[in-house]
Design an enzyme around this catalytic site. Structure first.
Site, PDB file in Angstrom:
ATOM      1  N   LEU A  14       0.823  -1.218   0.000  1.00  0.00           N
ATOM      2  CA  LEU A  14       0.000   0.000   0.000  1.00  0.00           C
ATOM      3  C   LEU A  14       0.856   1.266   0.000  1.00  0.00           C
ATOM      4  O   LEU A  14       0.342   2.372   0.023  1.00  0.00           O
ATOM      5  CB  LEU A  14      -0.941   0.017   1.227  1.00  0.00           C
ATOM      6  CG  LEU A  14      -1.887  -1.182   1.329  1.00  0.00           C
ATOM      7  CD1 LEU A  14      -2.832  -1.024   2.519  1.00  0.00           C
ATOM      8  CD2 LEU A  14      -2.707  -1.354   0.052  1.00  0.00           C
ATOM      9  N   GLY A  15       2.166   1.113  -0.025  1.00  0.00           N
ATOM     10  CA  GLY A  15       3.060   2.280  -0.023  1.00  0.00           C
ATOM     11  C   GLY A  15       3.231   2.866  -1.413  1.00  0.00           C
ATOM     12  O   GLY A  15       2.576   2.438  -2.378  1.00  0.00           O
ATOM     13  N   GLN A  16       4.143   3.856  -1.518  1.00  0.00           N
ATOM     14  CA  GLN A  16       4.300   4.590  -2.780  1.00  0.00           C
ATOM     15  C   GLN A  16       4.727   3.656  -3.920  1.00  0.00           C
ATOM     16  O   GLN A  16       4.145   3.676  -5.008  1.00  0.00           O
ATOM     17  CB  GLN A  16       5.329   5.719  -2.621  1.00  0.00           C
ATOM     18  CG  GLN A  16       5.363   6.655  -3.823  1.00  0.00           C
ATOM     19  CD  GLN A  16       6.597   7.546  -3.875  1.00  0.00           C
ATOM     20  OE1 GLN A  16       7.561   7.337  -3.142  1.00  0.00           O
ATOM     21  NE2 GLN A  16       6.569   8.537  -4.744  1.00  0.00           N
ATOM     22  N   ASP A  38       0.295  -5.795   3.508  1.00  0.00           N
ATOM     23  CA  ASP A  38       0.729  -4.592   4.212  1.00  0.00           C
ATOM     24  C   ASP A  38       0.307  -4.756   5.665  1.00  0.00           C
ATOM     25  O   ASP A  38      -0.468  -5.668   5.997  1.00  0.00           O
ATOM     26  CB  ASP A  38       0.076  -3.352   3.578  1.00  0.00           C
ATOM     27  CG  ASP A  38       0.958  -2.110   3.727  1.00  0.00           C
ATOM     28  OD1 ASP A  38       1.436  -1.584   2.705  1.00  0.00           O
ATOM     29  OD2 ASP A  38       1.194  -1.687   4.888  1.00  0.00           O
ATOM     30  N   TYR A 146      18.635   5.602   8.111  1.00  0.00           N
ATOM     31  CA  TYR A 146      18.046   4.974   6.914  1.00  0.00           C
ATOM     32  C   TYR A 146      19.165   4.499   5.978  1.00  0.00           C
ATOM     33  O   TYR A 146      19.170   3.356   5.515  1.00  0.00           O
ATOM     34  CB  TYR A 146      17.150   6.008   6.235  1.00  0.00           C
ATOM     35  CG  TYR A 146      16.560   5.624   4.900  1.00  0.00           C
ATOM     36  CD1 TYR A 146      15.680   4.553   4.779  1.00  0.00           C
ATOM     37  CD2 TYR A 146      16.850   6.363   3.754  1.00  0.00           C
ATOM     38  CE1 TYR A 146      15.105   4.227   3.557  1.00  0.00           C
ATOM     39  CE2 TYR A 146      16.281   6.046   2.528  1.00  0.00           C
ATOM     40  CZ  TYR A 146      15.420   4.977   2.431  1.00  0.00           C
ATOM     41  OH  TYR A 146      14.857   4.665   1.218  1.00  0.00           O
ATOM     42  N   LYS A 150      20.289   0.739   4.878  1.00  0.00           N
ATOM     43  CA  LYS A 150      20.327   0.313   3.474  1.00  0.00           C
ATOM     44  C   LYS A 150      21.695  -0.271   3.099  1.00  0.00           C
ATOM     45  O   LYS A 150      21.767  -1.273   2.401  1.00  0.00           O
ATOM     46  CB  LYS A 150      19.969   1.493   2.549  1.00  0.00           C
ATOM     47  CG  LYS A 150      18.492   1.882   2.597  1.00  0.00           C
ATOM     48  CD  LYS A 150      17.580   0.765   2.141  1.00  0.00           C
ATOM     49  CE  LYS A 150      16.120   1.170   2.070  1.00  0.00           C
ATOM     50  NZ  LYS A 150      15.209   0.039   1.786  1.00  0.00           N
TER      51      LYS A 150
END
Ligand code: AKB
Length: 321
Positions: A14-16, A38, A146, A150
Site C-alpha cells: 500500500l506504499g508509494q 501490508d 536509513y 540500506k
C-alpha cells in the site's frame, strides 16, 4: 528468467512503490498470481483489487505461514521507514528496516524461494561520496540511520546470494515521483507534494532550499526498471549488493520553474528544515553505467515529460475526486 507459473508476494503493497508495482505485476502475471500485503487490515479497496493479506513483516512466523500456505516463490519486500522519519526514531527505523529484511531473507532461504527484490536507496551515500555522477562503487559512509540500514541491507543481500545462492536483486532508488500513492517520511517527498499543491492551492512552501539538487526518477521508469532487473538473466547480474539507477537530477527551483511553464500562477517559497541536512549529505546525481551495461537500463522520462504526465494525471484525479 521467470517461469510461467509464479506466486508473488508484495510486502508493503500500500506504499508509494508497492501500490504501482502490485498493479504492474498483476498486469504482467495475472491478478491471482500476486498477493498484496501490508500491515494495514484489508478494506473494500484492497480486496476488490485482488488477493490481500494483512502482514507485519516483523512477525517472521506469520510471514513463513503465508509463504507456505500460498506457495509463494517470489517476494518484493518494500516495507521500510524512510530517511526523515528514521531520524526521528533511529532505533525503530533500524529495527523495522533490518529485522524486516532479515525475516524475508531467512524465510526465502528456508522455503527455497526463487527470487527476492529489495529496494536500497541513494541514501547509502553520505558526505564523503562524489556529489556529481556518483559511481556504483563510490565511497558510501551514510550519515542517516536509513542510509546505514540500506548499506547494511545491501551487504546482507550479497551474503545470502554468495552463501546460500539466494537470487536477491536490488536497486538504489533515487527520490521517486508518482501520483497514485503519496510517499511518506522521505527527504525527496517535496518533489511530489509540490505537484499536489500546484493543483490544489497554487502555492507551496518547500522544506528544502531552492538550489538543493537531488537525483530523482519518475515512477513509470522505476517500475519498468524493477521488472527489467528481475527478468534479466542471472549471469548478467554483476552487482549483488544494489544497482545505482539514474533518471533525473534537478534543484527545487528548477522543478518549480518546470511546473510554472504549465501553471504560471504557482508561488513557491523556501523554508529549509531538518531535512536540508539529509539532502545536503546525498549526491546530486548518480552514475548508472553498470545497470545500463548489465541489463540494458535506460530511463524514458526527462523532467519535462515527467512534469506533463504528473500534472495531467493529478489534474484528472482531483477533478474526479
Ligand atoms: C527518502 O527521501 O528517504 C527516499 C529515498 C531517497 O530513498 N525517497
Amino acid at each position: 528468467m521467470y517461469s510461467n507459473k509464479k506466486s508473488i508476494l508484495v510486502i508493503g503493497a500500500l506504499g508509494q512503490i508497492g501500490t504501482e508495482l502490485t498493479i504492474a505485476l498483476r498486469a504482467k502475471y495475472g491478478v491471482d498470481a500476486v498477493i498484496a500485503s501490508d500491515r494495514h487490515p484489508a478494506n473494500e479497496k484492497t480486496t476488490e483489487a485482488g488477493p490481500y493479506a494483512q502482514l507485519n513483516v516483523l512477525d517472521k512466523a506469520a510471514l513463513q505461514t503465508l509463504v507456505q500456505e500460498k506457495s509463494i516463490t517470489y517476494i518484493y519486500h518494500l516495507a521500510a521507514v524512510l530517511s526523515a522519519t528514521g531520524e526521528q526514531n533511529p532505533l525503530m527505523a533500524w529495527d523495522i528496516n533490518m529485522q524486516g529484511l532479515l525475516n524475508v531473507l531467512e524465510v526465502a532461504r528456508e522455503e527455497k524461494l526463487e527470487q527476492i527484490f529489495w529496494p536500497s536507496s541513494i541514501a547509502v551515500f553520505g558526505p564523503d561520496a562524489p556529489k556529481v555522477d556518483c559511481p556504483q562503487d563510490g565511497v558510501t559512509n551514510p550519515s542517516t540511520v536509513y542510509g546505514i540500514s540500506k548499506i547494511a541491507g545491501e551487504q546482507w543481500c550479497r551474503y545470502y546470494f554468495e552463501k546460500y545462492g539466494l537470487d536477491v536483486r536490488s536497486i538504489r532508488y533515487p527520490g521517486l515521483i508518482s501520483y497514485s500513492a503519496p510517499p511518506g517520511g522521505g527527504t525527496t517527498d517535496y518533489a511530489v507534494a509540490i505537484f499536489h499543491e500546484a493543483i490544489k492551492t497554487g502555492s507551496y512552501e518547500c522544506f528544502l532550499a531552492e538550489d538543493t539538487r537531488l537525483p530523482m526518477l519518475y515512477m513509470d521508469d522505476a517500475i519498468r526498471g524493477t521488472l527489467e532487473l528481475m527478468e534479466a538473466p542471472a549471469e548478467s547480474i554483476s552487482i549483488r549488493t544494489s544497482y545505482n539507477l539514474s533518471g533525473l537530477s534537478f534543484s527545487a527551483a528548477e522543478l518549480a520553474a518546470e511546473i510554472q511553464k504549465h501553471k504560471p500562477e504557482l508561488q513557491v517559497t523556501y523554508k529549509p528544515d531538518s531535512r536540508q541536512a539529509i539532502a545536503d549529505s546525498w549526491p546530486q546525481s548518480i552514475d548508472d553505467a553498470v545497470a545500463r551495461k548489465d541489463w540494458g537500463w535506460k530511463p524514458k522520462f526527462d523532467v519535462g515529460l515527467m512534469t506533463e504526465d504528473m500534472l495531467q494525471n493529478l489534474g484528472e484525479l482531483y477533478a474526479n475526486a
